[in-house]
Design a protein around this motif. Sequence first.
Motif, PDB file in Angstrom:
ATOM      1  N   TRP A   1     -35.048   5.288 -29.482  1.00 32.60           N
ATOM      2  CA  TRP A   1     -34.148   4.140 -29.375  1.00 32.60           C
ATOM      3  C   TRP A   1     -34.846   2.803 -29.619  1.00 32.60           C
ATOM      4  O   TRP A   1     -34.199   1.756 -29.618  1.00 32.60           O
ATOM      5  CB  TRP A   1     -33.490   4.142 -27.988  1.00 32.60           C
TER       6      TRP A   1
ATOM      7  N   GLU B   1     -23.965   7.237 -15.994  1.00 35.52           N
ATOM      8  CA  GLU B   1     -23.751   8.078 -17.181  1.00 35.52           C
ATOM      9  C   GLU B   1     -24.820   9.168 -17.170  1.00 35.52           C
ATOM     10  O   GLU B   1     -25.987   8.922 -17.484  1.00 35.52           O
ATOM     11  CB  GLU B   1     -23.826   7.221 -18.444  1.00 35.52           C
ATOM     12  N   ASP B   2     -24.404  10.369 -16.758  1.00 37.42           N
ATOM     13  CA  ASP B   2     -25.349  11.462 -16.521  1.00 37.42           C
ATOM     14  C   ASP B   2     -25.164  12.606 -17.508  1.00 37.42           C
ATOM     15  O   ASP B   2     -25.171  13.780 -17.129  1.00 37.42           O
ATOM     16  CB  ASP B   2     -25.226  11.972 -15.080  1.00 37.42           C
TER      17      ASP B   2
ATOM     18  N   GLY C   1     -32.423   7.796 -16.431  1.00 37.64           N
ATOM     19  CA  GLY C   1     -33.616   6.961 -16.533  1.00 37.64           C
ATOM     20  C   GLY C   1     -34.075   6.409 -15.200  1.00 37.64           C
ATOM     21  O   GLY C   1     -35.223   5.975 -15.066  1.00 37.64           O
TER      22      GLY C   1
ATOM     23  N   SER D   1     -37.681   8.927 -17.514  1.00 35.62           N
ATOM     24  CA  SER D   1     -37.324   8.494 -18.866  1.00 35.62           C
ATOM     25  C   SER D   1     -38.292   9.132 -19.856  1.00 35.62           C
ATOM     26  O   SER D   1     -39.437   9.445 -19.525  1.00 35.62           O
ATOM     27  CB  SER D   1     -37.347   6.967 -18.989  1.00 35.62           C
TER      28      SER D   1
ATOM     29  N   ASP E   1     -25.870   3.057 -18.130  1.00 38.59           N
ATOM     30  CA  ASP E   1     -26.078   3.956 -19.265  1.00 38.59           C
ATOM     31  C   ASP E   1     -27.342   4.772 -19.047  1.00 38.59           C
ATOM     32  O   ASP E   1     -28.365   4.251 -18.578  1.00 38.59           O
ATOM     33  CB  ASP E   1     -26.188   3.129 -20.549  1.00 38.59           C
ATOM     34  N   HIS E   2     -27.269   6.065 -19.347  1.00 39.81           N
ATOM     35  CA  HIS E   2     -28.414   6.972 -19.200  1.00 39.81           C
ATOM     36  C   HIS E   2     -29.036   6.812 -17.814  1.00 39.81           C
ATOM     37  O   HIS E   2     -30.220   6.503 -17.669  1.00 39.81           O
ATOM     38  CB  HIS E   2     -29.454   6.698 -20.288  1.00 39.81           C
TER      39      HIS E   2
ATOM     40  N   ALA F   1     -34.992  10.111 -26.451  1.00 39.38           N
ATOM     41  CA  ALA F   1     -34.480  11.344 -25.860  1.00 39.38           C
ATOM     42  C   ALA F   1     -34.933  12.518 -26.717  1.00 39.38           C
ATOM     43  O   ALA F   1     -34.972  12.417 -27.949  1.00 39.38           O
ATOM     44  CB  ALA F   1     -32.954  11.316 -25.780  1.00 39.38           C
TER      45      ALA F   1
ATOM     46  N   VAL G   1     -29.547   0.913 -21.354  1.00 32.97           N
ATOM     47  CA  VAL G   1     -30.709   1.576 -20.772  1.00 32.97           C
ATOM     48  C   VAL G   1     -31.980   0.748 -20.934  1.00 32.97           C
ATOM     49  O   VAL G   1     -32.921   0.875 -20.154  1.00 32.97           O
ATOM     50  CB  VAL G   1     -30.884   2.977 -21.387  1.00 32.97           C
TER      51      VAL G   1
ATOM     52  N   GLY H   1     -26.391  14.864 -20.940  1.00 32.52           N
ATOM     53  CA  GLY H   1     -27.672  15.328 -21.456  1.00 32.52           C
ATOM     54  C   GLY H   1     -28.310  16.370 -20.567  1.00 32.52           C
ATOM     55  O   GLY H   1     -27.635  17.121 -19.856  1.00 32.52           O
TER      56      GLY H   1
ATOM     57  N   ASP I   1     -30.877  16.984 -28.066  1.00 31.78           N
ATOM     58  CA  ASP I   1     -29.810  17.430 -27.166  1.00 31.78           C
ATOM     59  C   ASP I   1     -28.517  17.548 -27.962  1.00 31.78           C
ATOM     60  O   ASP I   1     -28.514  17.420 -29.187  1.00 31.78           O
ATOM     61  CB  ASP I   1     -29.658  16.493 -25.960  1.00 31.78           C
TER      62      ASP I   1
ATOM     63  N   TYR J   1     -26.225  -1.748 -27.641  1.00 34.54           N
ATOM     64  CA  TYR J   1     -27.160  -1.017 -26.798  1.00 34.54           C
ATOM     65  C   TYR J   1     -28.617  -1.294 -27.163  1.00 34.54           C
ATOM     66  O   TYR J   1     -29.521  -0.625 -26.666  1.00 34.54           O
ATOM     67  CB  TYR J   1     -26.859   0.485 -26.866  1.00 34.54           C
TER      68      TYR J   1
END
Length: 688
Positions: free
Chosen positions: A415, A496-497, A454, A458, A450-451, A403, A379, A499, A406, A209
């Motif tokens: 990241w 991917e939702d 975003g 973001s 992913d994420h 992020a 992401v 959070g 969370d 990632y």
Amino acid sequence: MSQDILKQLAAHFGIVPTYQDLAGIEQPTSRETNLALLRANGLVLENDADIRNAARQVAAEAHERIVPEEIIIAPGEPVRLTLPGRPDWSVELENGERMQGRSDEDLTLPNLPSGLHTFSCGKGSKTQQARLICAPRKAPSLKSVSGIKHIWGINAALYGLSSDRKSGVGNFQMLSQAGEAFAHQGADFIGINPVHATGWHNREVISPYSPTHRGFLNSLHIAVSKVAPISGQTARMIALWDQEKGSIASSKMVDYALHHQNHEPILLALFDDFLKLADKQQTAQFEAFCAQGGVALRRFAEFEHLCGEQGRSKKSDRTNQPRPTSATNTTPITTSASTDHHLLFHAWLQWIAHQQLQQAQSDCLAAGMKLGLYLDLAVGARRDSAEAWGESQAIAEGVSIGAPPDHLSPGGQNWNLAALAPKKLAADNYRTFRNILQQTMRYCGVIRIDHVLGLNRSYWIPDDGSPGGYVKQNFDTLLALVRLEAQRSNTIVVGEDLGLVPSGFRKTMNRQNIYSYGVLQYEKNKQGHIKGASKLRKKSLVCFGTHDTPTLAGYLQSKDIAWWLKLGWVNSGQAEEMRAQRRDELVQILALAGKHCDDAAISFDLMQQTVYEILAASDTAMVSVQLDDIFATIEAQNLPGTIDEHPNWQRLYGCAIEQFKSDSRLAAMGQIMRRHGRGTPVPSENNI
């Protein structure tokens, strides 16, 4: 200076004034954060006068516009515009075709085909442009692509696959073998971690990632035994490596250093074999691949070469990028004698990886899978990456994506990934974003973004130490482009939702046939109880856990809580409360299936059957089973918020791929799914 001017300027660039944290408390975006994020968008703001001037310029540009900057339509829908002054107009289609005329004040354009087109209007030097995004209102559905409403599949870490003869990093040939074995048990897809390029010279970053470029593939996964042409000397190198790997096949961890040590010399030898032994057809195919890759492939190859030539440090930021050459060549790479040997090598690596991943998808479909590969789109790319360097015109400056705190990481996450700046991305006609989508969708039946939050906003973390803040993306436009590219490749899209999800976000996605991503251990009602099968979202892909969560066995043993305690993220009292809550959750899961337990320990077999009976019986479109859960693996593939503290992205599966087809644990999972109408019957031995 009035704070209102700064806030108005920030709003124009999509900076969110407040957001709700994990506790539901409104967190305001500070002045320092606003300034840092505006500078990240390319504004030079040294003082209050700069802020006022920037705000005046933005207001003037908005006042002068007679057409919106972007217009989203669907194929076959009329485009009606009001154009004061009856200006000349033209439309340049994505394919280069052109239509033009002079309008009345109310203009209706002819029906347009799918694509990203350019509308121009005005007279003389006063010409304005608008992007016309013509995309279907919905992405492909599971039913339209596969012909069925409910399927299941298996997710595995590609790097963790190994064979009786080989250990090390799993490769694309092993992916084919695993896919065929999973299809044998009725699975309709095989999901893997991102296979984006991580960098030929990269030795520090192993997370899939944190790629160097999402538009290119990871050469670590090339199966050298499947590359042709090959000389006798290179064949002997591979045979010697196979013997060496056989002696470490019992390892539980990927030895990346040893893999590099053996894999890279063989790839270099195979490239030399290609230059000497390739026939006309192979050379022509490689030339065609390079031509299609165009400038993007050349820039990627240049970056890879410069990384080795100039050397790299471990610091992950854009100041450590290679220096570009003084006169960048914008022509496609060719096999002519004038082409730099090093550039040709990196282009060749991409060609080989492309062929092998394409073959893996073909093999999975031929084995009976409805969808085949389920690929993950990361992401973002590392800040010192080929993507950030080659696509710098679209990248935010001086910030990283991350992020806020969370449930995955209570301390928040940085990241160290490059952020796409909304205004810059739009100015480049979204070329970077579209290329990344195209390069992943071309190989798969399902893509997981992913994420996916975003695409809406973001979280940017400034380098100057200012608190992080959210920046809105051009959400409707990005969604339209996702639908457009998904239609062209006939790919199902999963977002991917997880959070902190804004209100209405999932409904918006689902209406456009973008499937949600449900994780059972987080799927809870307002009372905090695990949801039953009937309450899971229909238009979603649901799993028990992901690479970032505890495995089923780890969840049962509270392994994640033990790690949080070990790392000091919680104290002993908090850990005890979390274990009590975990016990309640286990009881809730059993109760959902009409099962009860006493004070005795709950067995893994009981939990495995219960969890996957619940998922299989649900009306959710797709169910994904972690290979870790089939094999009762305790440790997770990754612990968010850690780098060296936890052995992330290194675990090998304790079963060789040659054993997958006959493995009773895989067969038992297939039986659970078939009992609830998912998957196909196991083929007879005569049909294998």
